[in-house]
Write a protein that holds these residues in place. Structure first.
Motif, PDB file in Angstrom:
ATOM      1  N   SER A   1      43.348  37.844  49.018  1.00 53.97           N
ATOM      2  CA  SER A   1      44.261  36.951  49.722  1.00 53.97           C
ATOM      3  C   SER A   1      45.719  37.250  49.420  1.00 53.97           C
ATOM      4  CB  SER A   1      43.956  35.492  49.366  1.00 53.97           C
ATOM      5  OG  SER A   1      44.154  35.271  47.974  1.00 53.97           O
ATOM      6  N   ARG A   2      45.978  37.767  48.226  1.00 53.51           N
ATOM      7  CA  ARG A   2      47.334  38.141  47.824  1.00 53.51           C
ATOM      8  C   ARG A   2      47.229  39.245  46.783  1.00 53.51           C
ATOM      9  NH1 ARG A   2      51.534  33.526  46.162  1.00 53.51           N
ATOM     10  NH2 ARG A   2      51.146  32.986  48.361  1.00 53.51           N
ATOM     11  N   PRO A   3      47.043  40.486  47.201  1.00 55.37           N
ATOM     12  CA  PRO A   3      46.782  41.575  46.248  1.00 55.37           C
ATOM     13  C   PRO A   3      47.939  41.787  45.272  1.00 55.37           C
ATOM     14  CG  PRO A   3      46.280  42.245  48.503  1.00 55.37           C
ATOM     15  CD  PRO A   3      47.010  40.948  48.591  1.00 55.37           C
ATOM     16  N   SER A   4      47.616  41.692  43.987  1.00 55.61           N
ATOM     17  CA  SER A   4      48.639  41.893  42.962  1.00 55.61           C
ATOM     18  C   SER A   4      48.119  42.671  41.760  1.00 55.61           C
ATOM     19  CB  SER A   4      49.182  40.531  42.487  1.00 55.61           C
ATOM     20  OG  SER A   4      48.138  39.727  41.971  1.00 55.61           O
ATOM     21  N   ALA A   5      46.800  42.764  41.589  1.00 52.37           N
ATOM     22  CA  ALA A   5      46.220  43.440  40.432  1.00 52.37           C
ATOM     23  C   ALA A   5      45.554  44.744  40.848  1.00 52.37           C
ATOM     24  CB  ALA A   5      45.196  42.540  39.744  1.00 52.37           C
ATOM     25  N   VAL A   6      45.778  45.781  40.041  1.00 56.71           N
ATOM     26  CA  VAL A   6      45.205  47.097  40.304  1.00 56.71           C
ATOM     27  C   VAL A   6      43.914  47.221  39.496  1.00 56.71           C
ATOM     28  CG1 VAL A   6      45.639  49.576  40.287  1.00 56.71           C
ATOM     29  CG2 VAL A   6      47.528  47.988  40.639  1.00 56.71           C
ATOM     30  N   LEU A   7      42.848  46.588  39.981  1.00 53.12           N
ATOM     31  CA  LEU A   7      41.584  46.611  39.245  1.00 53.12           C
ATOM     32  C   LEU A   7      40.699  47.776  39.646  1.00 53.12           C
ATOM     33  CD1 LEU A   7      40.526  42.845  39.156  1.00 53.12           C
ATOM     34  CD2 LEU A   7      42.053  44.107  37.623  1.00 53.12           C
ATOM     35  N   ASP A   8      40.859  48.268  40.857  1.00 56.04           N
ATOM     36  CA  ASP A   8      39.962  49.294  41.410  1.00 56.04           C
ATOM     37  C   ASP A   8      40.675  50.644  41.414  1.00 56.04           C
ATOM     38  OD1 ASP A   8      37.713  47.439  42.453  1.00 56.04           O
ATOM     39  OD2 ASP A   8      39.555  46.551  43.238  1.00 56.04           O
TER      40      ASP A   8
END
Length: 224
Positions: A179-186
């Motif tokens: 909904s609001r991309p902010s974390a680089v998890l992938d």
């Protein structure tokens, strides 16, 4: 060639409805040669896979690698790998990694062309992730094939520590929360004769609602 990694959250979207068809719609948009999925199986009961395999095969042309240990599962600890029929999965490996919660890694060796894909979903604590990455690296260093590690690293920091000494880390961009991309998890991680030519986060309207993660995509070349 093109590879995608996608944590599909058991096909439960942001509206809290389980809608596998919506996930397949997203994969149809991406058109990857190899698709690495996390949370492709339900967590309880028979751990049944959530995707419509007939549609994946007939409409998208994907074959499912045989990594599951339960008859109704798509993957192992939720890690599943699909590939287009032009490729051939020559060997599959289930790799145990140190873990508190149920975790595992799948490794798929393809031939013609030859390369290995690791599908990962790492743990929730930093110390456990470091141990898991060390196990993956030790296994990958034993092969002379080009290696692509793909998945949900669950790592909020950009620094992957010692793992980055053995791999080229590809970070397409923020993929969580959808909904609001902010974390680089992938992320993707490369070793050997494989080169990223382009990478991105897939941000279609379908992808914004199909899961709490957005898919990441990478185009790559094999060889020197």
């Amino acid at each position: 060639m093109r590879i995608a990694s996608y944590n599909i959250r058991k096909a439960v979207g942001l509206d809290w409805r389980r809608d596998p068809e919506r996930v397949v719609d997203v994969l149809a948009e991406i058109k990857a040669d190899v698709v690495v999925l996390q949370e492709a199986d339900k967590r309880i009961g028979t751990r049944a896979g959530v995707l419509p395999l007939e549609r994946m095969s007939q409409e998208l042309g994907y074959e499912l690698t045989e990594v599951a240990t339960r008859p109704q599962s798509h993957g192992w600890h939720g890690n599943a790998v699909f590939y287009r029929s032009g490729l051939r999965a020559a060997e599959t490996t289930r790799l145990d990694v140190p873990s508190v919660e149920p975790r595992g890694v799948v490794a798929i060796e393809f031939d013609t062309p030859a390369f290995t894909v690791y599908g990962v979903h790492l743990g929730l604590t930093p110390g456990m992730r470091r141990k898991q990455m060390a196990t993956i690296a030790a296994h990958a260093l034993q092969t002379e094939m080009p290696v692509i590690v793909a998945g949900d690293f669950n790592e909020w920091k950009t620094n992957l520590g010692l793992f980055a000494e053995n791999f080229d880390i590809i970070t397409p961009g923020p993929s969580f929360h959808a909904s609001r991309p902010s974390a680089v998890l992938d992320r993707f991680a490369l070793r050997g004769l494989v080169r990223c030519t382009r990478s991105w986060v897939h941000k279609s309207n379908n992808a914004r609602y199909a899961s709490d993660h957005l898919p990441i995509v990478m185009e790559f070349e094999l060889g020197g």
